[in-house]
Design a protein around this motif. Structure first.
Motif, PDB file in Angstrom:
ATOM      1  N   SER A 116     -14.887   8.957   4.623  1.00 15.76           N
ATOM      2  CA  SER A 116     -13.635   8.421   4.072  1.00 15.76           C
ATOM      3  C   SER A 116     -12.710   9.537   3.604  1.00 15.76           C
ATOM      4  O   SER A 116     -11.524   9.550   3.908  1.00 15.76           O
ATOM      5  CB  SER A 116     -13.920   7.505   2.895  1.00 15.76           C
TER       6      SER A 116
ATOM      7  N   LYS B 162     -10.734   1.075   4.904  1.00 15.63           N
ATOM      8  CA  LYS B 162     -10.903   2.516   4.801  1.00 15.63           C
ATOM      9  C   LYS B 162     -11.403   3.053   6.121  1.00 15.63           C
ATOM     10  O   LYS B 162     -12.207   2.392   6.784  1.00 15.63           O
ATOM     11  CB  LYS B 162     -11.920   2.838   3.708  1.00 15.63           C
ATOM     12  N   PRO B 163     -11.028   4.259   6.525  1.00 14.75           N
ATOM     13  CA  PRO B 163     -10.083   5.138   5.850  1.00 14.75           C
ATOM     14  C   PRO B 163      -8.638   4.712   6.095  1.00 14.75           C
ATOM     15  O   PRO B 163      -8.305   4.313   7.207  1.00 14.75           O
ATOM     16  CB  PRO B 163     -10.352   6.494   6.502  1.00 14.75           C
TER      17      PRO B 163
END
Lengths: 680, 121, 147
Positions: free
Chosen positions: A55, B104-105
Motif C-alpha cells: 500500500s 487501496k492503494p
C-alpha cells in the motif's frame, strides 16, 4: 504526487524510515520461518508487513516495488489459508524477493527510482512455485454480454410477475415509472460496489422494481459497467437524479416512461422477445446454479425468520398510524414499505424453502434395492410401490427420517409379510405388497408405509401392555409406540440393532416434532402413518395468556379449545379432571405450575378457557386466562438458564417485540402421567 | 469553516499521507485512531464531520467500529478504505450507510473527490 | 502485545472478561420479565432476533439489588451457540493486559471461589479480577458464586 500539493521530500523520508523498519521485521520473520515453517504468527506477520509495504509504496508511485510486495503478499495469503506449503525452493524464492525489495529501497534512498529493476524473474519464480495465477483467476469471456446489455438498453428485459404487479401498483398510487441509466467510470475498480452505492441511495427514496444487472446478487464485475434501473416514484426528477451523485458514476440518464412504453413493458411476456430472454439466460451461465453451504442456508433461514418479525412489526406500526388523523403521507410510505416487505419476505421464504427442500425421492430411492435384497434373503416374494416421490421435504428432515423409515420397512418385511406358502393358505396373492406414499396435506407432510401382510396381533399387544377392555382395538395397537414396549427378544437382527417401533416413534416425535400412528387388521395388513411439519422452525401456534404472561402452544398439539366450568370438572381427591366427551382428562392449572400456587387457584369461577392438548401418551386440559391469537411463529432455541424445568420447547419474538415461550406439551403430559408436578 | 475529519487506519504512514493531502486542501484533522475501538471512542468524543475509516484494521476491526459509530449516530458520514477483493464487506458497509468507499492503494485525488462529494450533499 | 479485556464494576469490585467473548454492550432496556427463571435472571431481551437471558451479576454475586441507573450496561457474551446478557453496574474501559501482569490465583479472591477466577491484575489503584464467566453462568443456581 505533487499535483496534490504534498511535500515529497518529507514523505519520502517517512516512507524510507517505515520501509527500513518493515524490512527488518520481515527479515526476522523470514528467518524464523526458515527454522519453523509452520509458525502461524510469523506467517501472519509477514502477510501484514508485505500488505503494508504494498500500500505504502503504491501511494508514492513505486509501482514495481508495490507489485513485488503484492506478489509476496499473495503467496503468504495462500500459505496462511493453508493452500500452500513453505517448501525449501519456495522459501528460497521468497528470500530472493526480499533481497530484491531491499535493493530497491536502497536505490530509492540514494535518490534513484525502482523502474530499472527487473522484478519479472523473481515474480516468475514465485508464481511457478506458489502456483499463482497471472492476475485475476476468472477469465472466461462472457460472450453473451453484448446481447444482454443491449436487451437491457432497449428496455426489453421481461419483468417477472411480481415486478409487473409492482408497476401496476405504482401507477395506482399515482407514481411515475422511470428508467435510469448510469455508467460506472472506467477507473472504478471494482464496479459492482460503485453501482451499489447508487442502488442503495435509490432504494431509500424510490421503489426500485428491476435492475440490470442484478444488484442484489453480485455477478461478474465486468457486467456492472452500465446499469439500468426501472423504478417508480412520486418524487421530483431532481431528487431521483441526486441519488446518482456518487463519485465515479457518469452519464446519468433519467427518463419517464409514457403510457405506451409502460404497456409495452407489461406485455413483454415469455412469448415475445424470446431472443432477449435466451440471451439473458445464457449470460447468467455462471450464476444459475450455485453450490450453497448448508450453514449459509441456515444463516439465511434465520435472517428470513427475523424478517418475518420485522414485517409483522411494520404492519403493526401501520395499524397504529392508521388510527391517527395526521401523518397521511407517512402512513402512505409505511404502507408501501410494508407491502414491499411483505412481498419480499414471502418470496424469500418461498425461495429459501425451495433451496432447503429436496424431493423425498432422495430418501425413497434406496428402498427398492433394500426390499429386493431383504425379501430374497427371507425367501419372500415382495413388490414395492412408491408414490409421491416428488413431494418436497426440508433437507434437515431427510437425515433424521432415514433410519426410522428404513426400520419400518424392515419390520414390514420381517414380521408383517408372510411367506408365499402362508399367503396362499390365506387366499392372498403370492406376491406381497409394500407401498410407500408421501404427500403434502394441510401444511404437513404425510408419509404412509403399508403392507398387506399379517397385520398386528392385537391380543399379544394387549397382553403385553396390560390394556384393559375399555381401550378399543384401534387404540390398543398404538401401544407399540410406547416407550419400552419392545424388548431385545422380540426383535430379530434383521429388523435393526435390537430396536423397536417405540424408538422409531421417539425419533419422529422428538427429533422431528412429528406424529406417528398405526392402523392394522389381523390378517389384513398394517399401515404406518407419519405426519411431519413442513419445516422445523416455523410453527403454527396458539398464543395464550396466563397471569399476565404470554405463552404459545403448537396448534398441531391442540385437540380442541373448550370452556371449563364447575359443571364439567370432576374432582378426585387432590386431582382435578375435565370431562371431555365422557372421558376424564387431567386438568392443569398453568398459573400454578409456572408461577407457583396463587390464591385464586381454588375456585374456578364461571367459565374458564381450556386448551385440550394431546400427544400419544395422553391428554391434558390446560387452564389459561385468554386465547389471544393464532400465529405462525418463528421458534428459536431456548437458553438452558431459562428452562431448568424443561417445560418449554423454544422461544419466539412476536411482531410487537413481546417475547413468549412455547410450551413443551409432550413434556407436560409426561409429567402429569408420571404423577404430577410436585418437586419439579 | 473547515470540515473536521477523523482518520482511522492502523498504519501511521497512511494516516500521515491522508493528513497531508487533506490539510493542504483546507480540511482540519481533529483526530487520529489506529484501532476500531479508538475510532469509536474518538468519534464520540470529537464528533467530526466525516470519518475516513480503514476496514482492514485488526482488533475491533473497522467494519465493527463503523457499525457501532452508526449505532451511536445514524447521521454519521463515513468513507471506508478497503483492500481489493473485499466486495461483500463493501456492500455490507454501503447497506449500513457509508457515503463512499476507496480502494487501496488509492490516489490522493480520489480521496479528495470522494470526501468533497460526501460532504457537499 | 497483550489481550484485550472489558472491565466492569459490580459493587466495589472490578472485574473483566476477554473482549473476544463479548459480542455487544448495550443499555438495560426492553427487558421482558420471565417469572419462571432463576432469581438472578432479570428477564430476557431481544438481541438481533435472539432471545437472550439477562443475568443480574449483582444478584448472582449475592449483593443486594440496586436501582437501574444510566450507568448500568448489559454485556452480551457469546461462546459458540450460547449467548447471555450480563447486567453490570458500569462498564469502565477496554484494557490491554500483558500476560506478565496477570497473576494466576489459586485461593479464593474477595470471597469468590478460585474456579471462577482466571487471574488477577493490579491496575493503577484497584485489583482487577479476570473472570471465567462461562463457568459462572453454567454453575447451578443454588450454588453461590461469592460468599
Amino acid at each position: 504526487m505533487s499535483s496534490a500539493g504534498l511535500d515529497d521530500k518529507k514523505l519520502l523520508r517517512a516512507f524510507l524510515e517505515e520501509a527500513e523498519e518493515l524490512l527488518e521485521k520481515l527479515n526476522d520473520n523470514l528467518l524464523q520461518l526458515e527454522k519453523d515453517a509452520g509458525n502461524p504468527d510469523s506467517i501472519n506477520e509477514v502477510f501484514r508487513l508485505t500488505h503494508s509495504l504494498k500500500s505504502e509504496s503504491a501511494l508514492l508511485g513505486f509501482t514495481r516495488l508495490s507489485e513485488l510486495a503484492h506478489r509476496l503478499e499473495d503467496v503468504f495469503d495462500r500459505i496462511r489459508a493453508d493452500h500452500l506449503n513453505l517448501s525449501r525452493p519456495l522459501m528460497d524464492a521468497i528470500f530472493s524477493a526480499s533481497d530484491l525489495i531491499h535493493e530497491i529501497i536502497s536505490r530509492i534512498s540514494r535518490g534513484q527510482t525502482d523502474t530499472e529493476i527487473d522484478i519479472r524473474s523473481v515474480i516468475g519464480e514465485l508464481q511457478q512455485l506458489a502456483g499463482l495465477g497471472l492476475g485475476s483467476e476468472a477469465a472466461e469471456p462472457v460472450e453473451a454480454l453484448p446481447a444482454v446489455a443491449s436487451a437491457a438498453e432497449s428496455g426489453e428485459l421481461p419483468l417477472k410477475s411480481f415486478q409487473r404487479s409492482q408497476v401496476i401498483e405504482a401507477l395506482d398510487r399515482g407514481e411515475k415509472i422511470y428508467r435510469l441509466r448510469i455508467k460506472v467510470a472506467e477507473e472504478a475498480e471494482p464496479k459492482y460496489p460503485r453501482a451499489y452505492l447508487v442502488f442503495n441511495n435509490l432504494e431509500m427514496i424510490t421503489n426500485v422494481i428491476q435492475t440490470f444487472p442484478n444488484m442484489t446478487a453480485a455477478q461478474d464485475d465486468r457486467l456492472y459497467e452500465r446499469i439500468v434501473v426501472l423504478l417508480s416514484s412520486d418524487l421530483p426528477e431532481e431528487k431521483i437524479a441526486a441519488a446518482c451523485a456518487v463519485d465515479l458514476i457518469e452519464e446519468p440518464e433519467l427518463e419517464v416512461l409514457d403510457k405506451g412504453r409502460i404497456d409495452e413493458l407489461l406485455s413483454l411476456r415469455e412469448q415475445g422477445k424470446r431472443s432477449a430472454l435466451r440471451a439473458s439466460r445464457s449470460a447468467r451461465i455462471e450464476s444459475t446454479s450455485v453450490r450453497v453451504d448448508t450453514n449459509k442456508l441456515n444463516e439465511i433461514w434465520q435472517l428470513v425468520g427475523e424478517l418475518t418479525i420485522y414485517k409483522a412489526q411494520l404492519s403493526q406500526l401501520h395499524d397504529r398510524l392508521s388510527r391517527r388523523r395526521e401523518n397521511e403521507s407517512i402512513k402512505g410510505e409505511v404502507e408501501r414499505a410494508s407491502d414491499s416487505l411483505e412481498r419480499i419476505t414471502t418470496e424469500m421464504q418461498q425461495a429459501i424453502m425451495g433451496t432447503r427442500m429436496v424431493p423425498i425421492a432422495v430418501l425413497f430411492n434406496k428402498f427398492p434395492r433394500l426390499v429386493r435384497d431383504l425379501s430374497r434373503k427371507l425367501g419372500k416374494n415382495v413388490e414395492l410401490e412408491i408414490q409421491g416421490k416428488d413431494t418436497e421435504i426440508d433437507r434437515t428432515i431427510v437425515e433424521v427420517l432415514s433410519d426410522p423409515l428404513t426400520h419400518i420397512i424392515r419390520n414390514s418385511l420381517d414380521h408383517g409379510l408372510e411367506e408365499p406358502e402362508e399367503r396362499r393358505k390365506a387366499n392372498k396373492p403370492e406376491v406381497g405388497r409394500i407401498s410407500i406414499t408421501a404427500q403434502q396435506q394441510g401444511g404437513k407432510i404425510v408419509i404412509e408405509v403399508a403392507d398387506d401382510g399379517r397385520g398386528l396381533d392385537v391380543g399379544k399387544i394387549r397382553k403385553k401392555a396390560g390394556i384393559g377392555a375399555e381401550i378399543t382395538d384401534e387404540e390398543a395397537v398404538q401401544y407399540i409406540f410406547s416407550p419400552g414396549f419392545s424388548t431385545k427378544e422380540d426383535v430379530t437382527d434383521l429388523s435393526g440393532r435390537g430396536v423397536g417401533m417405540d424408538v422409531v416413534a421417539t425419533r419422529i416425535r422428538e427429533d422431528l416434532k412429528g406424529e406417528v400412528e398405526v392402523r392394522s387388521e389381523s390378517g389384513g395388513g398394517t399401515l404406518i402413518r407419519i405426519l411431519l411439519p413442513l419445516t422445523l422452525t416455523i410453527l403454527h401456534s396458539l398464543v395464550i395468556s396466563c397471569s399476565g404472561y404470554f405463552y404459545a402452544i403448537p396448534v398441531q398439539d391442540i385437540r380442541e379449545t373448550v370452556k371449563v366450568t364447575e359443571q364439567n370438572t370432576i374432582i378426585e381427591g387432590e386431582n382435578e379432571f375435565y370431562d371431555y366427551e365422557g372421558r376424564k382428562v387431567p386438568l392443569l392449572r398453568l398459573d400454578s405450575v409456572l408461577l407457583g400456587p396463587t390464591e385464586e387457584s381454588s375456585s374456578l369461577g364461571l367459565e374458564n378457557n381450556g386448551v385440550v392438548v394431546e400427544q400419544r401418551r395422553g391428554r391434558v386440559c390446560i387452564l389459561v386466562d385468554e386465547l389471544v391469537e393464532e400465529e405462525d411463529l418463528v421458534i428459536k432455541p431456548i437458553s438452558d438458564l431459562l428452562n431448568h424445568r424443561r417445560l418449554f420447547s423454544g422461544v419466539t419474538v412476536l411482531g410487537d417485540g413481546r417475547i413468549i415461550f412455547i410450551l413443551d406439551t409432550a413434556r407436560i403430559i409426561e409429567i402429569i402421567e408420571s404423577g404430577g408436578f410436585d418437586g419439579i | 469553516m473547515a470540515f473536521k475529519v477523523l482518520l482511522a487506519d492502523d498504519l501511521y504512514f497512511m494516516r500521515m499521507v491522508q493528513k497531508e493531502v487533506l490539510e493542504s486542501k483546507g480540511f482540519q484533522i481533529v483526530g487520529e485512531a489506529s484501532t476500531g475501538t479508538e475510532a469509536l471512542a474518538k468519534y464520540q468524543e470529537l464528533r467530526p464531520d466525516i470519518v475516513i475509516l480503514d476496514i482492514t484494521m485488526p482488533e475491533m476491526n473497522g467494519l465493527e467500529a463503523m457499525k457501532r459509530i452508526f449505532a451511536s449516530d445514524p447521521d454519521a458520514k463515513i468513507i471506508i478504505c478497503s483492500a481489493i477483493g473485499q466486495q461483500s464487506l463493501i456492500v455490507d458497509a454501503i447497506n449500513s450507510g457509508i457515503k463512499d468507499f476507496i480502494v487501496k492503494p488509492f490516489k490522493p485525488e480520489r480521496l479528495l473527490s470522494a470526501i468533497n462529494k460526501a460532504l457537499t450533499e | 502485545m497483550g489481550d484485550k479485556y472489558v472491565v466492569f464494576q459490580i459493587g466495589e469490585g472490578h472485574y473483566s472478561i476477554p473482549l473476544e467473548e463479548v459480542s455487544q454492550i448495550i443499555r438495560y432496556e426492553n427487558v421482558t420479565d420471565v417469572p419462571t427463571a432463576p432469581h438472578f435472571v432479570d428477564g430476557v431481551i431481544n438481541v438481533g432476533g435472539d432471545v437472550v437471558p439477562v443475568v443480574n451479576l449483582r444478584t448472582r454475586f449475592s449483593l443486594e439489588r440496586t436501582e437501574i441507573s444510566r450507568k448500568n450496561r448489559v454485556i452480551i457474551v457469546q461462546k459458540q451457540d450460547l449467548r447471555y446478557g450480563l447486567l453490570v453496574d458500569s462498564v469502565q474501559e477496554i484494557l490491554e493486559l500483558d500476560q506478565d501482569s496477570v497473576a494466576a490465583e489459586a485461593a479464593s479472591v474477595f470471597g469468590m471461589k478460585s474456579e471462577f477466577v482466571r487471574g488477577i491484575a493490579k491496575i493503577r489503584d484497584y485489583l482487577l479480577v479476570l473472570l471465567d464467566i462461562f463457568k459462572v453462568l453454567s454453575t447451578s443456581p443454588e450454588i453461590p458464586i461469592k460468599e
